[in-house]
Design a protein around this motif. Structure first.
Motif, PDB file in Angstrom:
ATOM      1  N   THR A  21       0.835  -1.192   0.000  1.00 12.79           N
ATOM      2  CA  THR A  21       0.000   0.000   0.000  1.00 12.79           C
ATOM      3  C   THR A  21       0.868   1.240   0.000  1.00 12.79           C
ATOM      4  OG1 THR A  21      -1.699  -1.168   1.242  1.00 12.79           O
ATOM      5  CG2 THR A  21      -1.856   1.226   1.173  1.00 12.79           C
ATOM      6  N   ILE A  22       0.576   2.156  -0.921  1.00 16.18           N
ATOM      7  CA  ILE A  22       1.312   3.403  -1.040  1.00 16.18           C
ATOM      8  C   ILE A  22       0.406   4.550  -0.600  1.00 16.18           C
ATOM      9  CG2 ILE A  22       2.395   4.995  -2.677  1.00 16.18           C
ATOM     10  CD1 ILE A  22       3.101   2.579  -4.383  1.00 16.18           C
ATOM     11  N   THR A  23       0.941   5.443   0.195  1.00 11.93           N
ATOM     12  CA  THR A  23       0.224   6.664   0.532  1.00 11.93           C
ATOM     13  C   THR A  23       0.831   7.807  -0.270  1.00 11.93           C
ATOM     14  OG1 THR A  23      -0.212   5.873   2.770  1.00 11.93           O
ATOM     15  CG2 THR A  23      -0.478   8.230   2.363  1.00 11.93           C
ATOM     16  N   PRO A  24       0.127   8.309  -1.286  1.00 13.58           N
ATOM     17  CA  PRO A  24       0.694   9.371  -2.121  1.00 13.58           C
ATOM     18  C   PRO A  24       0.914  10.643  -1.326  1.00 13.58           C
ATOM     19  CG  PRO A  24      -1.260   8.365  -3.135  1.00 13.58           C
ATOM     20  CD  PRO A  24      -1.202   7.917  -1.721  1.00 13.58           C
ATOM     21  N   THR A  25       1.763  11.513  -1.865  1.00 16.25           N
ATOM     22  CA  THR A  25       1.982  12.801  -1.231  1.00 16.25           C
ATOM     23  C   THR A  25       0.752  13.676  -1.411  1.00 16.25           C
ATOM     24  OG1 THR A  25       2.908  13.768  -3.224  1.00 16.25           O
ATOM     25  CG2 THR A  25       4.435  12.650  -1.742  1.00 16.25           C
ATOM     26  N   PRO A  26       0.497  14.611  -0.502  1.00 16.74           N
ATOM     27  CA  PRO A  26      -0.681  15.471  -0.636  1.00 16.74           C
ATOM     28  C   PRO A  26      -0.743  16.218  -1.957  1.00 16.74           C
ATOM     29  CG  PRO A  26       0.289  15.695   1.543  1.00 16.74           C
ATOM     30  CD  PRO A  26       1.243  14.867   0.737  1.00 16.74           C
ATOM     31  N   PHE A  69     -10.231  -1.733  -5.389  1.00 16.55           N
ATOM     32  CA  PHE A  69     -10.996  -1.381  -6.577  1.00 16.55           C
ATOM     33  C   PHE A  69     -10.062  -1.122  -7.750  1.00 16.55           C
ATOM     34  CE2 PHE A  69     -13.730  -0.453  -3.011  1.00 16.55           C
ATOM     35  CZ  PHE A  69     -14.938  -1.001  -3.421  1.00 16.55           C
ATOM     36  N   CYS A  70     -10.500  -1.513  -8.939  1.00 18.48           N
ATOM     37  CA  CYS A  70      -9.687  -1.354 -10.140  1.00 18.48           C
ATOM     38  C   CYS A  70     -10.568  -0.926 -11.312  1.00 18.48           C
ATOM     39  CB  CYS A  70      -8.955  -2.666 -10.470  1.00 18.48           C
ATOM     40  SG  CYS A  70     -10.044  -4.069 -10.816  1.00 18.48           S
ATOM     41  N   CYS A  71      -9.952  -0.721 -12.461  1.00 16.32           N
ATOM     42  CA  CYS A  71     -10.647  -0.358 -13.707  1.00 16.32           C
ATOM     43  C   CYS A  71     -11.545   0.860 -13.487  1.00 16.32           C
ATOM     44  CB  CYS A  71     -11.405  -1.566 -14.251  1.00 16.32           C
ATOM     45  SG  CYS A  71     -10.326  -2.983 -14.614  1.00 16.32           S
ATOM     46  N   GLU A  72     -12.765   0.860 -14.043  1.00 18.59           N
ATOM     47  CA  GLU A  72     -13.640   2.027 -13.898  1.00 18.59           C
ATOM     48  C   GLU A  72     -13.950   2.348 -12.446  1.00 18.59           C
ATOM     49  OE1 GLU A  72     -14.497   0.748 -18.113  1.00 18.59           O
ATOM     50  OE2 GLU A  72     -14.136  -0.276 -16.204  1.00 18.59           O
ATOM     51  N   SER A  73     -13.971   1.333 -11.594  1.00 20.07           N
ATOM     52  CA  SER A  73     -14.289   1.576 -10.182  1.00 20.07           C
ATOM     53  C   SER A  73     -13.187   2.375  -9.501  1.00 20.07           C
ATOM     54  CB  SER A  73     -14.513   0.242  -9.467  1.00 20.07           C
ATOM     55  OG  SER A  73     -15.561  -0.484 -10.084  1.00 20.07           O
ATOM     56  N   ASP A  78       1.283  -0.973  -6.473  1.00 16.84           N
ATOM     57  CA  ASP A  78       0.815   0.415  -6.447  1.00 16.84           C
ATOM     58  C   ASP A  78      -0.622   0.517  -5.965  1.00 16.84           C
ATOM     59  OD1 ASP A  78      -0.439  -0.706  -8.591  1.00 16.84           O
ATOM     60  OD2 ASP A  78      -0.220   1.037  -9.906  1.00 16.84           O
ATOM     61  N   VAL A  79      -0.983  -0.290  -5.006  1.00 15.40           N
ATOM     62  CA  VAL A  79      -2.297  -0.151  -4.394  1.00 15.40           C
ATOM     63  C   VAL A  79      -2.262   1.047  -3.448  1.00 15.40           C
ATOM     64  CG1 VAL A  79      -4.008  -1.218  -2.875  1.00 15.40           C
ATOM     65  CG2 VAL A  79      -2.828  -2.585  -4.614  1.00 15.40           C
ATOM     66  N   VAL A  80      -3.222   1.939  -3.613  1.00 20.90           N
ATOM     67  CA  VAL A  80      -3.222   3.211  -2.892  1.00 20.90           C
ATOM     68  C   VAL A  80      -4.370   3.240  -1.890  1.00 20.90           C
ATOM     69  CG1 VAL A  80      -3.516   5.711  -3.168  1.00 20.90           C
ATOM     70  CG2 VAL A  80      -2.162   4.423  -4.834  1.00 20.90           C
ATOM     71  N   ASP A  81      -4.074   3.725  -0.693  1.00 24.09           N
ATOM     72  CA  ASP A  81      -5.124   3.990   0.290  1.00 24.09           C
ATOM     73  C   ASP A  81      -5.663   5.384   0.000  1.00 24.09           C
ATOM     74  OD1 ASP A  81      -6.669   4.678   2.496  1.00 24.09           O
ATOM     75  OD2 ASP A  81      -5.405   3.603   3.903  1.00 24.09           O
ATOM     76  N   LEU A  82      -6.829   5.439  -0.613  1.00 27.33           N
ATOM     77  CA  LEU A  82      -7.427   6.703  -1.043  1.00 27.33           C
ATOM     78  C   LEU A  82      -8.577   7.039  -0.099  1.00 27.33           C
ATOM     79  CD1 LEU A  82      -7.234   8.836  -3.324  1.00 27.33           C
ATOM     80  CD2 LEU A  82      -8.943   7.517  -4.567  1.00 27.33           C
ATOM     81  N   GLY A  83      -8.243   7.771   0.953  1.00 22.51           N
ATOM     82  CA  GLY A  83      -9.280   8.147   1.911  1.00 22.51           C
ATOM     83  C   GLY A  83      -9.924   6.967   2.596  1.00 22.51           C
ATOM     84  N   ILE A  99     -10.148   3.888   1.329  1.00 21.74           N
ATOM     85  CA  ILE A  99     -10.585   2.904   0.345  1.00 21.74           C
ATOM     86  C   ILE A  99      -9.379   2.527  -0.506  1.00 21.74           C
ATOM     87  CG2 ILE A  99     -12.113   2.455  -1.607  1.00 21.74           C
ATOM     88  CD1 ILE A  99     -14.048   4.493  -0.463  1.00 21.74           C
ATOM     89  N   LEU A 100      -9.162   1.237  -0.709  1.00 25.85           N
ATOM     90  CA  LEU A 100      -8.017   0.770  -1.477  1.00 25.85           C
ATOM     91  C   LEU A 100      -8.345   0.761  -2.964  1.00 25.85           C
ATOM     92  CD1 LEU A 100      -6.834  -2.218   0.769  1.00 25.85           C
ATOM     93  CD2 LEU A 100      -5.950   0.126   0.719  1.00 25.85           C
ATOM     94  N   VAL A 101      -7.455   1.364  -3.754  1.00 31.14           N
ATOM     95  CA  VAL A 101      -7.653   1.432  -5.202  1.00 31.14           C
ATOM     96  C   VAL A 101      -6.317   1.194  -5.898  1.00 31.14           C
ATOM     97  CG1 VAL A 101      -9.548   3.101  -4.995  1.00 31.14           C
ATOM     98  CG2 VAL A 101      -7.213   3.925  -5.330  1.00 31.14           C
ATOM     99  N   THR A 102      -6.375   0.779  -7.150  1.00 32.01           N
ATOM    100  CA  THR A 102      -5.153   0.737  -7.938  1.00 32.01           C
ATOM    101  C   THR A 102      -4.706   2.160  -8.225  1.00 32.01           C
ATOM    102  OG1 THR A 102      -6.494   0.539  -9.947  1.00 32.01           O
ATOM    103  CG2 THR A 102      -5.615  -1.490  -9.005  1.00 32.01           C
ATOM    104  N   GLY A 103      -3.399   2.371  -8.328  1.00 33.32           N
ATOM    105  CA  GLY A 103      -2.863   3.698  -8.595  1.00 33.32           C
ATOM    106  C   GLY A 103      -3.312   4.228  -9.948  1.00 33.32           C
ATOM    107  N   ARG A 104      -3.100   5.521 -10.135  1.00 35.32           N
ATOM    108  CA  ARG A 104      -3.560   6.143 -11.384  1.00 35.32           C
ATOM    109  C   ARG A 104      -2.959   5.460 -12.605  1.00 35.32           C
ATOM    110  NH1 ARG A 104      -2.449  10.865  -8.495  1.00 35.32           N
ATOM    111  NH2 ARG A 104      -4.167  12.308  -8.090  1.00 35.32           N
ATOM    112  N   ALA A 105      -1.636   5.229 -12.582  1.00 33.35           N
ATOM    113  CA  ALA A 105      -0.983   4.655 -13.759  1.00 33.35           C
ATOM    114  C   ALA A 105      -1.554   3.283 -14.078  1.00 33.35           C
ATOM    115  CB  ALA A 105       0.529   4.581 -13.539  1.00 33.35           C
TER     116      ALA A 105
END
Length: 328
Positions: free
Chosen positions: A6-11, A81-85, A127-132, A134-140
């Motif tokens: 899990t990656i926590t992106p910079t603000p 979550f991945c793809c459109e989600s 590159d799974v990101v903790d987005l608030g 919720i776990l999502v695949t990274g943008r790339a």
């Protein structure tokens, strides 16, 4: 064994997770759910998750899809979550309501659709990101997933928006992500999107327009070009300097009062703007969403304004645009 890091992106590079615009309620929060459903007072958004019908009716299709994804997050808090989600949670454009919510499974998982959730088998992801929360695949990864598996019109629009949203992304990074995946499935399909995406289009309609114009055989336009005048600056979506022609992907929103401008005032302002631009341009083309989706009206409009193709049309890319965006 943990299958991801899990990656926590910079603000500076992470937006707030996109939240639903209406309240979502778990079945445990309601009494007599079946009675509420029978009276059409609530709608089922996901398994055991509901929204008030009056709220639901006012949502656009993509807003409904965001609600569906959050409904799954409520009942599957560990889902990735991945793809459109993933895209909709990042605040990236999603066309309509895709219906199916996409999540990653481990290597032992089976690809399947169950209760509106598609589970994708996956190798290790870094590159799974903790987005608030919720776990999502990274943008790339999200961009490459969609570029590999969806029509180019969808992949291109999403890639442009992601580049605009995150300045740390680059075409080289996206291309490397595509080329270095162990699976070759969709690799070749994604290459056009990842070679041509740009952060310059400001809206999905602009991105779609650019793609279709290129597939129609017209030369690459300059984007977001400014024309100063005594009272300010007119910035145009597309500018073909060799033809001295302006292209504007207007949509219909500016004419329906949704921007707080009366339709008559919006039309008058556009005519005044066109008159200013014609001091520098020999022609102006205007088009909207329907023109792009159907292709032929866009072709006719730019030909009318004076643009001429410089190469053969890309029939393969033009085919299926309306189907890819159907009911979206």
């Amino acid at each position: 064994m943990q299958l991801f890091t899990t990656i926590t992106p910079t603000p500076a590079t992470i937006p707030a997770v996109a939240r639903p615009s209406v309240p979502l309620m778990h079945a445990s929060q309601l009494t007599h759910v079946e009675r509420l459903l029978a009276r059409k007072q609530v709608v089922r958004v996901g398994r055991a998750v509901y929204a008030w019908s009056e709220d639901w009716r006012g949502l656009a299709p993509w807003q409904r899809y965001l609600c569906r994804v959050h409904a799954v997050a409520l009942t599957h808090p560990d889902a990735i979550f991945c793809c459109e989600s993933a895209a909709v949670l990042w605040g990236l454009p999603v066309f309509g309501d895709p219906g199916i919510v996409h999540i990653l499974g481990g290597t032992e998982a089976t690809s399947r659709v169950h209760h509106g959730i598609r589970t994708h088998t996956s190798r290790q992801r870094d590159d799974v990101v903790d987005l608030g929360g919720i776990l999502v695949t990274g943008r790339a990864t999200t961009v490459v997933d969609i570029a590999r598996s969806r029509h180019h019109i969808i992949g291109f629009t999403l890639a442009n928006a992601a580049l605009r949203q995150d300045p740390t992304l680059s075409l080289d990074l996206l291309a490397d992500s595509n080329e270095n995946r162990p699976s070759t499935r969709g690799r070749r399909h994604a290459r056009w999107v990842l070679a041509n995406a740009t952060a310059l289009p400001e809206t999905p309609l602009e991105a779609m327009s650019l793609a279709v114009l290129l597939w129609l055989g017209f030369e690459q336009p300059a984007l977001q070009v400014e024309f100063p005048y005594s009272g300010g600056v007119d910035r145009v979506d597309f500018w073909w300097e060799g033809r001295r022609m302006v292209g504007e992907s207007d949509g219909d929103l500016k004419y329906d009062g949704s921007l707080g401008i009366e339709p008559a005032d919006a039309i008058r302002a556009e005519k005044e703007r066109d008159r200013r631009l014609l001091r520098s341009a020999d022609g102006i083309a205007h088009w909207g969403w329907r023109d792009v989706v159907l292709v032929s009206p866009l072709r006719a409009e730019v030909l009318r304004a004076g643009l001429r193709p410089v190469r053969a049309e890309d029939a393969a890319s033009l085919a299926g645009i309306a189907k890819a965006l159907r009911s979206k």
